[in-house]
Write a protein that holds these residues in place. Structure first.
Motif, PDB file in Angstrom:
ATOM      1  N   PHE A   1       0.853  -1.268  -0.123  1.00 17.80           N
ATOM      2  CA  PHE A   1      -0.086  -0.039  -0.104  1.00 17.80           C
ATOM      3  C   PHE A   1       0.776   1.301  -0.066  1.00 17.80           C
ATOM      4  O   PHE A   1       0.576   2.284  -0.802  1.00 17.80           O
ATOM      5  N   PHE A   2       1.932   1.271   0.668  1.00 16.47           N
ATOM      6  CA  PHE A   2       2.636   2.281   0.893  1.00 16.47           C
ATOM      7  C   PHE A   2       3.725   2.421  -0.392  1.00 16.47           C
ATOM      8  O   PHE A   2       4.121   3.623  -0.530  1.00 16.47           O
ATOM      9  N   GLN A   3       3.990   1.402  -1.224  1.00 18.02           N
ATOM     10  CA  GLN A   3       4.492   1.279  -2.231  1.00 18.02           C
ATOM     11  C   GLN A   3       3.899   2.471  -3.380  1.00 18.02           C
ATOM     12  O   GLN A   3       4.458   2.728  -4.638  1.00 18.02           O
TER      13      GLN A   3
ATOM     14  N   LEU B   1      -2.921  -3.362  -4.269  1.00 15.72           N
ATOM     15  CA  LEU B   1      -2.596  -2.342  -3.169  1.00 15.72           C
ATOM     16  C   LEU B   1      -1.828  -1.304  -3.497  1.00 15.72           C
ATOM     17  O   LEU B   1      -1.879  -0.176  -2.832  1.00 15.72           O
ATOM     18  N   ALA B   2      -0.841  -1.268  -4.221  1.00 15.16           N
ATOM     19  CA  ALA B   2       0.019  -0.018  -4.524  1.00 15.16           C
ATOM     20  C   ALA B   2      -0.968   0.792  -5.437  1.00 15.16           C
ATOM     21  O   ALA B   2      -0.834   2.047  -5.463  1.00 15.16           O
ATOM     22  N   LEU B   3      -1.872   0.260  -6.289  1.00 11.90           N
ATOM     23  CA  LEU B   3      -2.852   1.124  -7.040  1.00 11.90           C
ATOM     24  C   LEU B   3      -3.878   1.798  -6.016  1.00 11.90           C
ATOM     25  O   LEU B   3      -4.059   2.932  -5.949  1.00 11.90           O
ATOM     26  N   THR B   4      -4.244   1.010  -5.136  1.00 11.13           N
ATOM     27  CA  THR B   4      -5.180   1.780  -3.924  1.00 11.13           C
ATOM     28  C   THR B   4      -4.347   2.959  -3.257  1.00 11.13           C
ATOM     29  O   THR B   4      -4.871   3.708  -3.042  1.00 11.13           O
ATOM     30  N   GLY B   5      -3.058   2.412  -2.776  1.00 15.41           N
ATOM     31  CA  GLY B   5      -2.372   3.359  -2.039  1.00 15.41           C
ATOM     32  C   GLY B   5      -2.119   4.748  -3.065  1.00 15.41           C
ATOM     33  O   GLY B   5      -2.200   5.839  -2.356  1.00 15.41           O
ATOM     34  N   ALA B   6      -1.769   4.694  -4.371  1.00 16.97           N
ATOM     35  CA  ALA B   6      -1.687   5.812  -4.861  1.00 16.97           C
ATOM     36  C   ALA B   6      -3.159   6.478  -5.163  1.00 16.97           C
ATOM     37  O   ALA B   6      -2.733   7.699  -4.954  1.00 16.97           O
ATOM     38  N   ILE B   7      -3.897   6.030  -5.519  1.00 12.97           N
ATOM     39  CA  ILE B   7      -5.385   6.766  -5.623  1.00 12.97           C
ATOM     40  C   ILE B   7      -5.811   7.430  -4.102  1.00 12.97           C
ATOM     41  O   ILE B   7      -6.005   8.607  -4.167  1.00 12.97           O
TER      42      ILE B   7
END
Length: 207
Positions: free
Chosen positions: A104-106, A179-185
């Protein structure tokens, strides 16, 4: 700018201290090297570019937070982080979810870094195209990291199990990128206005 400089020194000194702790008797030495390498590479880049391209305080604070997540994960391995083991056992979860937090942080942290670089060094203005390109950059970073994990697994076999941290989930790679996509959004939705205010102040006070 003096207060910002003091903050940056504190962030640097604290991350060096946490790095020293992380490297003391880690759960698995190979995994530690693999997990913390991005921290040391990023630290070198930030130090070399500090005078030529200084980032906002918000960006540095988020980078610090992401580095801590990586250093803690490197020390314990992502599948054995004690707090998330406790959460797993207490709430009967199916796995240790610390690696999910890491991915997520990524997306969350690179989104602000990419946004700042694009706003300051490209013709892009705030709007839909900026959001789209930032999200694409974050997904590219996530996919590239998954490729690294794949090559490490091929090269080192069983020694890479702790690095991959799939914990038996055949969809782990897809979850990581999601989760990386979710984190970016999430980052763009939550942090953009704060980031805009910091950019405005920073660019007016830039020496």
């Amino acid at each position: 700018m003096r207060s910002s400089y003091s903050l940056h020194i504190f962030l640097l000194a604290s991350i060096v201290s946490i790095s020293a702790w992380s490297g003391m008797h880690p759960h698995d030495r190979l995994t530690w090297y693999l997990e913390v390498m991005p921290v040391f590479i990023g630290l070198l880049v930030l130090c070399f570019t500090y005078q030529r391209f200084r980032l906002t305080d918000l960006a540095y604070q988020l980078i610090w937070l992401h580095a801590v997540v990586l250093l803690v994960g490197g020390h314990y391995t992502y599948a054995e982080m004690p707090l998330f083991n406790w959460l797993r056992d207490t709430y009967t979860l199916d796995r240790n979810y610390y690696d999910r937090l890491g991915h997520f942080f990524q997306g969350f942290v690179p989104a602000i870094i990419a946004r700042e670089i694009l706003l300051r060094n490209s013709p892009l203005n705030k709007g839909k195209w900026l959001i789209f390109i930032v999200i694409c950059i974050c997904l590219a970073i996530s996919a590239f990291y998954e490729l690294i994990e794949w090559r490490v697994a091929v090269a080192s076999g069983e020694a890479a199990v702790a690095f991959l941290a799939t914990q038996g989930d055949v969809w782990d790679t897809q979850w990581d990128m999601f989760l990386a996509l979710t984190g970016a959004i999430t980052s763009l939705l939550v942090m953009s206005r704060w980031h805009d205010r910091q950019l405005e102040v920073f660019l007016h006070k830039k020496p």
